[in-house]
Design an enzyme around this catalytic site. Sequence first.
Site: not given
Length: 340
Positions: A107, A196
């Site tokens: 990511k 996140y």
Amino acid sequence: MYNKDHKEQGGVSWVKFAIIGTNTITEKLIEAGGSHPEFELTGVYSRNQERADAFADQYGAPFRFTKITDLALNEEIEAVYIASPNALHAEHAVTLMKHGKHVLCEKPMASNQKEIAGMIDTAKNQNVVLMEAMKSTLMPGFAAVQEHLHKLGPIRRYVGNFCKYSSRYDAYKQGEVLNAFKPELSNGSLMDLGIYGIYPMAVLFGAPRSIKASGLFLETGVDGQGTVTVDYGNMEGVVMHSKIIDSHAPSEIQGEKGTMIIPNISEPDHIHILYRDGTREELDVKNGSHPMYYEVAEFIDVIQKGAEQSAVNSFEHTLITARIMEEARRQIGLQYPADE
């Protein structure tokens, strides 16, 4: 080769992995994969031959690459974990998928929605698996969040908080600009840490109706910290992120009957609910493995089932997250070369 004992004892069919990147995150991925009976590290890519050789020797990988095309053409490699700089994710992934490799991509998946859409199209056309390596949403702690969410009653606010002083920030303040603070690599606080808080919100609640963002810029042109607020109509989401300060406040999901406390949004564990009547419920969360083990397990499972994508780290959730981050960047004036 890495995980040899598992192969000899289990007699299972391994997925032969290569990794792109020889850094801390790839070391953690290899450590996590080492406890999975169907993970085999077969190849290592680095732009530096010496580094590729040293890393491959350390983990017992027989193949070493300094050219992406050589990795793509190697018929022994079935899947690749990409941990190159963010700006290179799309290029590397598309090249590999066009040669039949499954891709687990660190990511954020890529710099922007356009790159991600191209990656997804390639995955579908080539009939290979593409998955964003967002560990938190595949951990048992997040499954517990989903399972117990209904106990909170109508949800009114989601708060995702991840502020962590970067280990590279001291070097930055001394004049050494490492990759983490280079806009040409599509880095910065939102992309590296804000995700996140945003990705779990996308999985739990889907796409918001509107987005508002603010941010603090560093001299190199990346964001050092910021806040993203989104509107879902009957609830709101607030995501706070930073690479230049620490926060010890938890993340929360606030409902009319109670609030769910998530101490660490990046590795959800020790989760509990505080109800309005003063009672407290500890959720039965057992993160018994390495935090990155669960993404490896999910990725391998999707491959072996012949599925198109993960149900949790899905194309939809990745695209919603990318839309939120791209709109947030637009509002604060953060543009990357990849956007042009």
